[in-house]
Design a protein around this motif. Structure first.
Motif, PDB file in Angstrom:
ATOM      1  N   THR A  43       1.351  -1.277   0.044  1.00 55.86           N
ATOM      2  CA  THR A  43      -0.082  -0.025   0.025  1.00 55.86           C
ATOM      3  C   THR A  43       1.213   0.689   0.209  1.00 55.86           C
ATOM      4  O   THR A  43       0.457   2.057  -0.997  1.00 55.86           O
ATOM      5  CB  THR A  43      -0.554   0.378   1.630  1.00 55.86           C
ATOM      6  N   SER A  61      -6.176   2.055   2.094  1.00 55.51           N
ATOM      7  CA  SER A  61      -6.109   0.656   1.384  1.00 55.51           C
ATOM      8  C   SER A  61      -7.237  -0.489   1.263  1.00 55.51           C
ATOM      9  O   SER A  61      -8.210   0.253   2.201  1.00 55.51           O
ATOM     10  CB  SER A  61      -5.718  -0.565   2.927  1.00 55.51           C
ATOM     11  N   ASP A  80      -7.621  -4.273  -4.055  1.00 53.95           N
ATOM     12  CA  ASP A  80      -6.910  -5.499  -3.256  1.00 53.95           C
ATOM     13  C   ASP A  80      -7.436  -7.113  -2.606  1.00 53.95           C
ATOM     14  O   ASP A  80      -8.705  -6.600  -2.934  1.00 53.95           O
ATOM     15  CB  ASP A  80      -6.518  -5.153  -1.491  1.00 53.95           C
ATOM     16  N   GLU A 108      -2.715  -5.446  -5.264  1.00 56.83           N
ATOM     17  CA  GLU A 108      -2.551  -5.776  -4.396  1.00 56.83           C
ATOM     18  C   GLU A 108      -2.566  -7.788  -4.292  1.00 56.83           C
ATOM     19  O   GLU A 108      -3.891  -7.327  -4.865  1.00 56.83           O
ATOM     20  CB  GLU A 108      -3.102  -4.959  -2.465  1.00 56.83           C
TER      21      GLU A 108
HETATM   22 MG    MG Z   1      -1.637  -3.373   1.396  1.00 60.84          MG
END
Ligand code: MG
Ligand code: ADP
Length: 164
Positions: A43, A61, A80, A108
């Motif tokens: 992040t 995030s 993510d 991510e």
């Molecule tokens: Mg992260």
């Protein structure tokens, strides 16, 4: 020409700066897949890269939202996929539409959905250091034709960091 380059960062700020440096090589349609354990700095890297792409809002995030979009000089998409246990969930959030070539897409845990990534993508793997909690080894890897023409630029951008 190597297909990967490894450098060391010595603090969170340093990793942010590295993200900013890499952002100078990014273009619309790019996909950056980040790998590395929880707390490795994925992040933080994206925060630096997004700032470099002109995003003024704080980048937070997307662990619980799956995907966040930001307006910078280019549209920035931050995903993510950590908590996803099914590939279908990624597709349900409109994953393919985000890859329409307009935005720069950061994912991510992107290595987990490698099969869904486009032909070309940039991999960024951050590795924790057992001896030094502020140190990370960061390996940047290119996959696909989109990165061949820009690799020397990327190597130049990473040159200020100690290499591994
Ligand atoms: Mg992260
Ligand atoms: P991830 O997204 O990979 O789970 P984060 O970027 O959210 O990780 O968090 C990384 C944490 O590690 C932050 O608390 C940050 O301050 C800390 N940190 C310490 N050293 C570094 C470094 N060299 N690079 C990135 N983060 C670092």
């Amino acid at each position: 020409m190597e297909t990967s380059v490894g450098v060391v960062t010595i603090s969170a700020e340093d990793t942010e700066k590295l993200g900013r440096a890499v952002s100078e090589a990014l273009r619309p349609g790019d996909v950056v897949a980040l790998a590395g354990d929880l707390g490795a700095g994925k992040t933080v890297f994206v925060q630096g890269a997004a700032a470099g792409l002109g995003v003024l809002q704080p980048v937070v995030s997307p662990t619980f939202t799956l995907v966040r979009e930001y307006a910078g000089r280019l549209p920035v998409v931050h995903m993510d996929v950590y908590r996803l246990d099914r590939v279908q969930d990624v597709l349900d959030v409109g994953f393919e539409e985000y890859l329409d070539g307009r935005a720069v897409v950061f994912i991510e845990w992107g290595d987990v959905i490698q099969g869904l990534l486009p032909e070309s993508w940039l991999g960024v793997r951050l590795t924790l250091d057992m001896q030094d909690e502020a140190r990370r080894a960061v390996t940047v890897t290119r996959t696909g034709p989109a990165w061949s023409g820009r690799w020397e630029l990327l190597e130049r951008l990473l040159a200020p960091w100690e290499s591994v």
